[in-house]
Design an enzyme around this catalytic site. Structure first.
Site, PDB file in Angstrom:
ATOM      1  N   ASP A 161       0.840  -1.201   0.000  1.00 22.20           N
ATOM      2  CA  ASP A 161       0.000   0.000   0.000  1.00 22.20           C
ATOM      3  C   ASP A 161       0.872   1.247   0.000  1.00 22.20           C
ATOM      4  OD1 ASP A 161      -2.206   1.721   0.049  1.00 22.20           O
ATOM      5  OD2 ASP A 161      -3.311   0.428   1.400  1.00 22.20           O
ATOM      6  N   ASN A 199      -5.061  -3.698  -7.361  1.00 15.98           N
ATOM      7  CA  ASN A 199      -6.295  -3.176  -6.813  1.00 15.98           C
ATOM      8  C   ASN A 199      -6.212  -1.714  -6.365  1.00 15.98           C
ATOM      9  OD1 ASN A 199      -8.916  -3.551  -5.127  1.00 15.98           O
ATOM     10  ND2 ASN A 199      -7.360  -2.931  -3.632  1.00 15.98           N
ATOM     11  N   TYR A 216     -12.333   8.618 -14.125  1.00 20.31           N
ATOM     12  CA  TYR A 216     -12.360   7.287 -13.490  1.00 20.31           C
ATOM     13  C   TYR A 216     -12.935   6.266 -14.473  1.00 20.31           C
ATOM     14  CZ  TYR A 216     -13.453   3.848  -9.766  1.00 20.31           C
ATOM     15  OH  TYR A 216     -13.534   2.720  -8.976  1.00 20.31           O
ATOM     16  N   THR A 233     -16.705   1.046   1.272  1.00 18.22           N
ATOM     17  CA  THR A 233     -15.318   1.338   1.659  1.00 18.22           C
ATOM     18  C   THR A 233     -15.191   2.862   1.767  1.00 18.22           C
ATOM     19  OG1 THR A 233     -14.389   1.715  -0.532  1.00 18.22           O
ATOM     20  CG2 THR A 233     -14.563  -0.592   0.173  1.00 18.22           C
TER      21      THR A 233
HETATM   22  P1  NAP Z   1     -10.029   2.278  -0.513  1.00 18.88           P
HETATM   23  O1  NAP Z   1     -10.557   1.665   0.736  1.00 18.88           O
HETATM   24  O2  NAP Z   1      -9.854   3.744  -0.590  1.00 18.88           O
HETATM   25  O3  NAP Z   1      -8.672   1.540  -0.897  1.00 18.88           O
HETATM   26  C1  NAP Z   1      -7.835   2.000  -1.913  1.00 18.88           C
HETATM   27  C2  NAP Z   1      -6.425   1.727  -1.484  1.00 18.88           C
HETATM   28  O4  NAP Z   1      -5.540   2.064  -2.558  1.00 18.88           O
HETATM   29  C3  NAP Z   1      -6.018   2.584  -0.284  1.00 18.88           C
HETATM   30  O5  NAP Z   1      -5.374   1.792   0.673  1.00 18.88           O
HETATM   31  C4  NAP Z   1      -5.077   3.596  -0.907  1.00 18.88           C
HETATM   32  O6  NAP Z   1      -4.079   4.059  -0.016  1.00 18.88           O
HETATM   33  C5  NAP Z   1      -4.458   2.787  -2.013  1.00 18.88           C
HETATM   34  N1  NAP Z   1      -3.814   3.640  -2.992  1.00 18.88           N
HETATM   35  C6  NAP Z   1      -4.253   4.801  -3.521  1.00 18.88           C
HETATM   36  N2  NAP Z   1      -3.346   5.298  -4.362  1.00 18.88           N
HETATM   37  C7  NAP Z   1      -2.301   4.446  -4.367  1.00 18.88           C
HETATM   38  C8  NAP Z   1      -1.054   4.431  -5.022  1.00 18.88           C
HETATM   39  N3  NAP Z   1      -0.687   5.424  -5.857  1.00 18.88           N
HETATM   40  N4  NAP Z   1      -0.206   3.403  -4.785  1.00 18.88           N
HETATM   41  C9  NAP Z   1      -0.549   2.410  -3.949  1.00 18.88           C
HETATM   42  N5  NAP Z   1      -1.717   2.376  -3.279  1.00 18.88           N
HETATM   43  C10 NAP Z   1      -2.580   3.395  -3.492  1.00 18.88           C
HETATM   44  O7  NAP Z   1     -10.998   1.932  -1.719  1.00 18.88           O
HETATM   45  P2  NAP Z   1     -11.591   0.554  -2.271  1.00 18.88           P
HETATM   46  O8  NAP Z   1     -13.027   0.802  -2.487  1.00 18.88           O
HETATM   47  O9  NAP Z   1     -11.167  -0.601  -1.469  1.00 18.88           O
HETATM   48  O10 NAP Z   1     -10.914   0.519  -3.717  1.00 18.88           O
HETATM   49  C11 NAP Z   1     -10.099  -0.541  -4.153  1.00 18.88           C
HETATM   50  C12 NAP Z   1     -10.233  -0.651  -5.654  1.00 18.88           C
HETATM   51  O11 NAP Z   1     -11.581  -0.984  -5.963  1.00 18.88           O
HETATM   52  C13 NAP Z   1      -9.929   0.634  -6.424  1.00 18.88           C
HETATM   53  O12 NAP Z   1      -9.222   0.318  -7.610  1.00 18.88           O
HETATM   54  C14 NAP Z   1     -11.317   1.164  -6.779  1.00 18.88           C
HETATM   55  O13 NAP Z   1     -11.302   1.972  -7.919  1.00 18.88           O
HETATM   56  C15 NAP Z   1     -12.050  -0.139  -6.983  1.00 18.88           C
HETATM   57  N6  NAP Z   1     -13.511  -0.076  -6.893  1.00 18.88           N
HETATM   58  C16 NAP Z   1     -14.121   0.312  -5.737  1.00 18.88           C
HETATM   59  C17 NAP Z   1     -15.504   0.353  -5.698  1.00 18.88           C
HETATM   60  C18 NAP Z   1     -16.262   0.761  -4.459  1.00 18.88           C
HETATM   61  O14 NAP Z   1     -17.480   0.962  -4.542  1.00 18.88           O
HETATM   62  N7  NAP Z   1     -15.635   0.890  -3.298  1.00 18.88           N
HETATM   63  C19 NAP Z   1     -16.252  -0.003  -6.829  1.00 18.88           C
HETATM   64  C20 NAP Z   1     -15.594  -0.399  -7.979  1.00 18.88           C
HETATM   65  C21 NAP Z   1     -14.208  -0.440  -8.003  1.00 18.88           C
HETATM   66  P3  NAP Z   1      -4.341   5.403   0.855  1.00 18.88           P
HETATM   67  O15 NAP Z   1      -5.595   5.153   1.638  1.00 18.88           O
HETATM   68  O16 NAP Z   1      -3.113   5.514   1.674  1.00 18.88           O
HETATM   69  O17 NAP Z   1      -4.521   6.501  -0.141  1.00 18.88           O
END
Ligand code: NAP
Length: 255
Positions: free
Chosen positions: A38, A91, A162, A197
């Protein structure tokens, strides 16, 4: 009963929070030794602590997926610790809201926002795969799952950068699957709907009622529900599946 990922070496990016954390924990439960990567150390450390508390094996690595040297070092760390790389879940991601651009249309955002969105959500996936594929080829194969989104399948309002990045992830996944099938590497994308999330705070605040009204199941998904699909896609149980998307959205795309 045999665990799905027994003895495999797995890597998850964005594993300090949300979907990535749930996947890392589920992979370890299924017998994988997990490299938990991360942007920030504390989140990754908490995930590793949870895995170890449950009797699993994991290491934390701090890596920004937009930084070539950090990504190379991340994959090297997985191979150094566990001897090989069998599974990877690319991810890490950011949402428009995370960058202060939620709800904005094409003409409204600054180029810095566009560049960052593409850098993390698309180039970051490519960069991770570049190193992961090389590591997997050296040991005869593997499985990669990229996190796309329903935003990789259709347009959604107020989040065009996005949407563009996630459509790119879907295309990249298909092309990589074709290029690397002969090397024994499967590449698929998971397309979550709206998952509870930290990332979706902005979308829910702007249009939460409409989001829930469209989802057939009338609820948000949980990160663990995505993690189970990713584990299966990484496992030998999905051995004939490559170059495709798996949607897990509570029926959002059905209407
Ligand atoms: P999240 O809880 O915000 O997790 C995202 C993680 O990615 C965080 O730990 C963040 O770190 C890390 N991150 C951000 N920029 C980064 C970088 N440059 N290098 C390494 N790590 C980085 O969100 P999530 O919902 O679990 O999202 C995970 C994935 O699922 C993403 O690709 C998102 O687009 C996708 N997604 C999510 C949803 C949804 O509804 N939640 C739906 C479809 C797709 P920091 O917190 O330190 O910034």
């Amino acid at each position: 009963m045999t665990r799905l990922l027994e003895g495999k070496s797995a890597l998850v990016t964005g594993a300090g929070s949300g979907i990535g954390r749930a996947t890392a924990i589920a992979m370890a439960r299924e017998g994988a030794r997990v490299t938990v990567a991360d942007l920030a150390g504390p989140g990754a450390g908490d995930t590793v602590a949870a895995i170890r508390a449950a009797g699993g094996e994991a290491q934390a690595v701090v890596a920004d997926v937009t930084r070539p040297h950090q990504v190379a070092a991340m994959v090297d760390a997985a191979v150094a610790a566990y001897g090989r790389l069998d599974c990877a879940h690319n991810n890490a991601g950011v949402a428009a809201g995370t960058l202060g651009a939620g709800g904005q249309r094409v003409g409204d955002i600054d180029q810095e926002v566009w560049d960052r969105m593409i850098a993390v959500n698309l180039t970051g996936v490519w960069l991770c795969m570049k190193h992961e594929l090389a590591a997997m080829e050296r040991t005869g194969g593997g499985a990669i799952v990229n996190t796309a989104s329903i935003a990789g399948l259709v347009g959604l309002p107020g989040t065009h950068a996005y949407v563009a990045a996630k459509h790119g992830v879907v295309g990249l996944t298909k092309a990589a699957a074709i290029d690397h099938a002969e090397a024994g590497i499967r590449v698929n994308a998971i397309c979550p709907g709206y998952i509870e999330t930290p990332m979706i705070g902005d979308s829910m605040a702007r249009r939460g009622e409409r989001i829930l009204a469209r989802a057939a199941m009338r609820r948000l998904g949980q990160p663990e529900e995505i993690a189970e699909a990713v584990v299966w896609l990484c496992s030998d149980r999905s051995g004939f599946i490559t170059g495709t998307t798996v949607t897990a959205d509570g029926g959002y795309m059905a209407s």
